[in-house]
Design a protein around this motif. Structure first.
Motif, PDB file in Angstrom:
ATOM      1  N   ASP A 163      57.665 -37.171  82.198  1.00  0.00           N
ATOM      2  CA  ASP A 163      59.017 -36.725  82.537  1.00  0.00           C
ATOM      3  C   ASP A 163      59.313 -35.325  82.017  1.00  0.00           C
ATOM      4  N   ARG A 164      58.270 -34.557  81.741  1.00  0.00           N
ATOM      5  CA  ARG A 164      58.449 -33.168  81.316  1.00  0.00           C
ATOM      6  C   ARG A 164      58.765 -32.291  82.517  1.00  0.00           C
ATOM      7  N   VAL A 194      44.672 -22.300  82.273  1.00  0.00           N
ATOM      8  CA  VAL A 194      45.927 -22.382  81.518  1.00  0.00           C
ATOM      9  C   VAL A 194      46.376 -23.803  81.205  1.00  0.00           C
ATOM     10  N   ALA A 195      45.882 -24.777  81.941  1.00  0.00           N
ATOM     11  CA  ALA A 195      46.372 -26.152  81.769  1.00  0.00           C
ATOM     12  C   ALA A 195      46.253 -26.674  80.331  1.00  0.00           C
ATOM     13  N   PRO A 196      45.141 -26.449  79.640  1.00  0.00           N
ATOM     14  CA  PRO A 196      45.048 -26.980  78.278  1.00  0.00           C
ATOM     15  C   PRO A 196      46.136 -26.461  77.338  1.00  0.00           C
ATOM     16  N   ASP A 252      53.613 -29.722  77.128  1.00  0.00           N
ATOM     17  CA  ASP A 252      55.040 -29.441  77.301  1.00  0.00           C
ATOM     18  C   ASP A 252      55.519 -29.537  78.740  1.00  0.00           C
ATOM     19  N   TYR A 253      54.593 -29.590  79.704  1.00  0.00           N
ATOM     20  CA  TYR A 253      54.974 -29.563  81.112  1.00  0.00           C
ATOM     21  C   TYR A 253      54.157 -30.568  81.907  1.00  0.00           C
ATOM     22  N   ARG A 254      54.746 -31.066  82.954  1.00  0.00           N
ATOM     23  CA  ARG A 254      54.019 -31.875  83.936  1.00  0.00           C
ATOM     24  C   ARG A 254      53.344 -30.901  84.894  1.00  0.00           C
ATOM     25  N   LYS A 290      41.345 -14.516  80.763  1.00  0.00           N
ATOM     26  CA  LYS A 290      42.228 -14.474  79.589  1.00  0.00           C
ATOM     27  C   LYS A 290      43.208 -15.655  79.643  1.00  0.00           C
ATOM     28  N   PRO A 291      42.694 -16.873  79.512  1.00  0.00           N
ATOM     29  CA  PRO A 291      43.561 -18.047  79.701  1.00  0.00           C
ATOM     30  C   PRO A 291      44.680 -18.155  78.673  1.00  0.00           C
ATOM     31  N   GLN A 292      44.394 -17.871  77.419  1.00  0.00           N
ATOM     32  CA  GLN A 292      45.438 -18.012  76.406  1.00  0.00           C
ATOM     33  C   GLN A 292      46.536 -16.978  76.606  1.00  0.00           C
ATOM     34  N   GLU A 293      46.153 -15.736  76.890  1.00  0.00           N
ATOM     35  CA  GLU A 293      47.144 -14.692  77.120  1.00  0.00           C
ATOM     36  C   GLU A 293      47.987 -15.002  78.352  1.00  0.00           C
ATOM     37  N   THR A 294      47.341 -15.510  79.397  1.00  0.00           N
ATOM     38  CA  THR A 294      48.072 -15.857  80.614  1.00  0.00           C
ATOM     39  C   THR A 294      49.015 -17.029  80.353  1.00  0.00           C
ATOM     40  N   ALA A 295      48.528 -18.048  79.667  1.00  0.00           N
ATOM     41  CA  ALA A 295      49.362 -19.217  79.371  1.00  0.00           C
ATOM     42  C   ALA A 295      50.548 -18.841  78.496  1.00  0.00           C
ATOM     43  N   THR A 296      50.353 -17.931  77.563  1.00  0.00           N
ATOM     44  CA  THR A 296      51.456 -17.486  76.705  1.00  0.00           C
ATOM     45  C   THR A 296      52.532 -16.797  77.533  1.00  0.00           C
ATOM     46  N   ALA A 297      52.108 -15.943  78.465  1.00  0.00           N
ATOM     47  CA  ALA A 297      53.081 -15.268  79.337  1.00  0.00           C
ATOM     48  C   ALA A 297      53.858 -16.274  80.174  1.00  0.00           C
TER      49      ALA A 297
END
Length: 266
Positions: free
Chosen positions: A19-20, A40-42, A47-49, A252-259
């Motif tokens: 239900d996120r 980015v999924a990991p 926090d998100y569905r 750059k998965p972590q940088e992209t996920a942070t953005a």
């Protein structure tokens, strides 16, 4: 997650459920849910569905005969949201997926809470086209030796430093391309859908909060397209991922996920 029938096709969908707040991730040319699951999924799944379909013509989704259009592929996504009973979502589209995300948002603005246009443009003659090297790769004969296609594609899809470093993600990307080939006819149908997309005169109608993300060294959709998009969408925010090419979520998965997470939270 099973296949879901929508708009006359069956789409394979990975859905983390819960239900996120829901985020619909739309992949680019020839890619499927793997693109997001491995990047980015990991960083976002707690926090998100995350709803990650394979577009028509890719992965384990149906590959009907073309032509395809980005409006048609957006209708696929809207049918998917209906099937999952998702009234409103955040939408993230990369490359061709960004074109599809534009059409989805224009067709059903009430369904899109926030929009991320990643490594994309509004299309058409007013946008900045791929570099000559990237365009040559897009036009390659898709019946060539798979490793040759992969080698040529990576030369323009990622930053030189990513190739030189040879990280484990590069090996995973090559293995994915070898084990999940896109039939030439389906690739061509997706490619032509992207080539025909032109939202230059319509995109200003998008009113939801929007984030534009680009790779600094992108040859497929040069980052100068961010300024062109921002001229049409003055309310949009923008982030450029340094030292990354077109596949910046992979590079750059972590940088992209942070953005993405920073934008989602606001």
């Amino acid at each position: 997650m099973p296949h879901i029938t929508t708009n006359g096709v069956q789409l394979y969908v990975e859905d983390t459920g819960g239900d996120r707040p829901a985020v619909l991730f739309i992949a680019g040319l020839g890619y499927d849910e793997w693109f997001w699951a491995q990047s980015v999924a990991p960083y976002l799944r707690d926090d998100y569905r995350l709803v990650m379909p394979a577009n028509r013509g890719a992965g384990r989704s149906d590959k009907p005969a073309g032509p395809y259009t980005t409006a048609q592929m957006a209708a696929d996504m809207l049918g998917l949201l209906d099937a999952l009973a998702l009234e409103q979502v955040i939408v993230v589209g990369h490359s061709l997926g960004g074109f599809i995300a534009q059409e989805l948002t224009l067709a059903a603005p009430n369904r899109v809470r926030k929009l991320v246009l990643a490594g994309t443009s509004f299309g058409g003659p007013q946008s900045i086209p791929p570099t000559p090297a990237a365009l040559a790769v897009l036009m390659l004969d898709r019946t060539l030796d798979p490793m040759e296609l992969i080698r040529r594609g990576l030369e323009t899809a990622v930053a030189p430093a990513f190739l030189a470093a040879k990280p484990p993600m590069l090996d995973a990307l090559i293995a994915y391309r070898l084990t999940t080939p896109v039939p030439p006819e389906a690739f061509q149908s997706q490619l032509m859908a992207g080539a025909a997309h032109d939202a230059a005169d319509r995109i200003a109608a998008i009113g939801c909060p929007t984030l534009l993300v680009a790779g600094e060294l992108d040859q497929v959709v040069p980052p100068g397209n961010v300024a062109l998009l921002q001229a049409k969408l003055p309310q949009a925010e923008s982030v450029v991922i340094p030292d990354a090419g077109h596949l910046f979520p992979i590079e750059k998965p972590q940088e992209t996920a942070t953005a993405l997470a920073d934008f989602f939270r606001r």
